[in-house]
Design a protein around this motif. Structure first.
Motif, PDB file in Angstrom:
ATOM      1  N   SER A  42       0.847  -1.187   0.000  1.00  0.00           N
ATOM      2  CA  SER A  42       0.000   0.000   0.000  1.00  0.00           C
ATOM      3  C   SER A  42       0.887   1.244   0.000  1.00  0.00           C
ATOM      4  CB  SER A  42      -0.895   0.022   1.242  1.00  0.00           C
ATOM      5  OG  SER A  42      -1.560   1.264   1.356  1.00  0.00           O
ATOM      6  N   THR A  43       0.452   2.264  -0.697  1.00  0.00           N
ATOM      7  CA  THR A  43       1.179   3.536  -0.727  1.00  0.00           C
ATOM      8  C   THR A  43       0.424   4.625   0.033  1.00  0.00           C
ATOM      9  OG1 THR A  43       0.134   4.137  -2.838  1.00  0.00           O
ATOM     10  CG2 THR A  43       2.252   2.986  -2.942  1.00  0.00           C
ATOM     11  N   ARG A  44      -0.451   4.205   0.938  1.00  0.00           N
ATOM     12  CA  ARG A  44      -1.283   5.158   1.668  1.00  0.00           C
ATOM     13  C   ARG A  44      -0.479   5.805   2.797  1.00  0.00           C
ATOM     14  NH1 ARG A  44      -6.944   4.916   1.319  1.00  0.00           N
ATOM     15  NH2 ARG A  44      -6.738   2.817   0.483  1.00  0.00           N
ATOM     16  N   ALA A  90      -4.198   1.795   6.027  1.00  0.00           N
ATOM     17  CA  ALA A  90      -3.672   1.316   4.746  1.00  0.00           C
ATOM     18  C   ALA A  90      -4.014  -0.133   4.456  1.00  0.00           C
ATOM     19  CB  ALA A  90      -2.154   1.511   4.705  1.00  0.00           C
ATOM     20  N   SER A  91      -3.983  -0.994   5.472  1.00  0.00           N
ATOM     21  CA  SER A  91      -4.328  -2.396   5.258  1.00  0.00           C
ATOM     22  C   SER A  91      -5.833  -2.533   5.388  1.00  0.00           C
ATOM     23  CB  SER A  91      -3.611  -3.284   6.281  1.00  0.00           C
ATOM     24  OG  SER A  91      -3.922  -4.651   6.038  1.00  0.00           O
ATOM     25  N   ARG A  97      -8.832  -0.615  -1.477  1.00  0.00           N
ATOM     26  CA  ARG A  97      -7.550  -1.231  -1.098  1.00  0.00           C
ATOM     27  C   ARG A  97      -6.515  -1.019  -2.205  1.00  0.00           C
ATOM     28  NH1 ARG A  97     -10.913  -4.969  -3.206  1.00  0.00           N
ATOM     29  NH2 ARG A  97     -10.052  -6.520  -4.656  1.00  0.00           N
ATOM     30  N   ASP A  98      -5.235  -0.935  -1.817  1.00  0.00           N
ATOM     31  CA  ASP A  98      -4.212  -0.714  -2.839  1.00  0.00           C
ATOM     32  C   ASP A  98      -2.932  -1.487  -2.575  1.00  0.00           C
ATOM     33  OD1 ASP A  98      -3.309   0.803  -0.637  1.00  0.00           O
ATOM     34  OD2 ASP A  98      -2.337   2.276  -1.939  1.00  0.00           O
ATOM     35  N   GLY A  99      -2.957  -2.454  -1.659  1.00  0.00           N
ATOM     36  CA  GLY A  99      -1.758  -3.234  -1.387  1.00  0.00           C
ATOM     37  C   GLY A  99      -1.671  -3.593   0.078  1.00  0.00           C
ATOM     38  N   SER A 132      -5.269  -7.534   1.186  1.00  0.00           N
ATOM     39  CA  SER A 132      -5.558  -6.129   0.879  1.00  0.00           C
ATOM     40  C   SER A 132      -4.980  -5.715  -0.471  1.00  0.00           C
ATOM     41  CB  SER A 132      -5.054  -5.189   1.983  1.00  0.00           C
ATOM     42  OG  SER A 132      -5.398  -3.848   1.739  1.00  0.00           O
ATOM     43  N   THR A 133      -4.590  -6.684  -1.287  1.00  0.00           N
ATOM     44  CA  THR A 133      -4.172  -6.380  -2.654  1.00  0.00           C
ATOM     45  C   THR A 133      -5.362  -6.580  -3.589  1.00  0.00           C
ATOM     46  OG1 THR A 133      -3.400  -8.650  -3.024  1.00  0.00           O
ATOM     47  CG2 THR A 133      -1.783  -7.049  -2.252  1.00  0.00           C
TER      48      THR A 133
END
Length: 412
Positions: free
Chosen positions: A213-215, A222-223, A230-232, A310-311
């Motif tokens: 995640s890049t949050r 982020a998770s 979700r982004d990673g 979370s991906t």
């Protein structure tokens, strides 16, 4: 021809130990995981990297817990593993001074081993020369050393094994430990996983691969498994160990049985180095194999502890498999929303959470799930823990290389 099991072989979980970002010990983990309180935060060791946050074990003092002369000879992965193993043995009311160590085995899973030590000593080699490399590197870095140190610490002198199936390693270890008990090779097996690989190089590689995640503006959020936004994943560290015994042996010694490991299934996607097979075929084979091994029908499963990274790809694929195998019925959760992705220790920690959920009749929530992805058509537990009777549960673990490992857990 594959042998078909006609009688189920259960092993008793008589002790558990946890060292995770949710805390040191079962009580701390239950408090944080079952409340759905995320642990991700800025990480000073990752300052300057594209992703500068992670899930670290809080307040871990290896010198105080293990003794400084002992701790200095170990990588953090072994610090975590030994402490979790001690907890599990104590929880099982076993005394290593009194047991027949030759009948006690160890199977530990890991993905990267003592990566941080290897990276540190490699840096010394490059900057200062070979004369500055620690002679301890070769007893700190190799993947086998956590199992070896646990054996030394607890005088567990039976089979001593390490498995590495990436992020499926913890579940794989539990499956092999169960086989040692069924074969009669051991009377007690300590099984689990450990990881402490959040070094700058490893995290830079995962970030470049687009896995993290890049949050950065909201590490704690982020998770977010199964969430539409979700982004990673968020990387984590830690260890989890289960004490496994044959049910009859546990009964004879009057041990408390928290739950039973009743089935194990494994498979390979054979598809891609890091991405899951979008059909979910490999994951489905592992789940169905675990159910067949446990003589459990899909309709009997009440709870699934999902791999839930979370991906975008994993959560979509895994939820599709869960829907295909089980329908809408099971209560699904991913504890990675709280503790992040513990890599080679993930399956073991989640196995312990699954055991505790079955024992307590309480499914932990998926943290940070505010808007369920419409493509995720399963019953994901969110916001708060859900009380329910759990007659059977499944813990999914999938890893890079397309390696899948699933265990089935039933009540004591």
């Amino acid at each position: 021809m594959r042998a078909v099991r006609t009688e189920r072989f259960d092993v008793a979980v008589t002790g558990v130990g946890l060292v995770t970002p949710a805390g040191i010990g079962v009580e701390a983990n239950v408090e944080r995981v079952w409340s759905g309180t995320a642990t991700a935060a800025r990480d000073p060791e990752l300052t300057g990297l594209p992703v500068d946050f992670s899930c670290r074990v809080p307040g871990f003092d290896a010198g105080a817990l293990l003794g400084r002369r002992t701790a200095v000879r170990m990588d953090p992965i072994s610090h975590f593993g030994v402490v979790a193993a001690r907890q599990a043995v104590q929880d099982a009311s076993l005394d290593p001074a009194a047991w027949d160590g030759a009948r006690v085995g160890i199977v530990m899973g890991t993905s990267l081993g003592g990566w941080s030590t290897v990276e540190r000593e490699h840096g010394k080699h490059l900057s200062d020369g070979p004369g500055f490399v620690s002679p301890l590197l070769m007893v700190m870095g190799p993947v086998n050393m956590t199992a070896g140190y646990i054996a030394m610490d607890l005088k567990a002198l039976g089979p001593n094994q390490v498995v590495s199936t990436a992020c499926a390693s913890g579940n794989t270890a539990i499956g092999y430990a169960r086989a040692l008990l069924e074969s009669g090779a051991c009377d007690i097996v300590l099984a689990g996983g450990a990881e402490a690989a959040m070094s700058p190089t490893a995290m830079a590689s995962l970030a470049r691969a687009g896995a993290l995640s890049t949050r950065s503006d909201d590490p704690a959020g982020a998770s977010r498994p199964f969430d539409a936004d979700r982004d990673g994943f968020v990387a984590g560290e830690g260890a989890a160990v289960l004490v496994l015994e044959r049910v009859e042996d546990a009964r004879v010694r009057g041990a408390r049985v928290r739950a039973r490991i009743s089935g194990f299934g494994a498979s390979a996607d054979g598809h891609h180095a890091s991405a899951p097979d979008p059909t979910g075929g490999g994951a489905e084979r592992a789940i169905r194999a675990a159910l067949a091994d446990a003589l459990i029908e899909p309709g009997e499963v009440d709870h699934v502890n999902a791999h839930g990274t979370s991906t975008p790809l994993n959560d979509k694929t895994e939820s599709g498999v869960i829907r295909r195998v089980f329908g809408e019925r099971p209560a699904v959760t991913s504890t990675k929303g709280v503790v992040g992705h513990l890599l080679g220790a993930a399956g073991a920690a989640e196995a312990v959470y699954t055991v505790l959920a079955v024992e307590q009749g309480l499914v932990p929530p998926t943290a940070n799930l505010s808007s369920l992805d419409p493509e995720v058509q399963v019953d994901v537990v969110a916001k708060e823990a859900r009380p329910m009777r759990i007659g059977a549960a499944v813990n999914n673990s999938f890893g890079f290389g397309g390696q899948n490992a699933v265990i089935a857990v039933t009540p004591a």
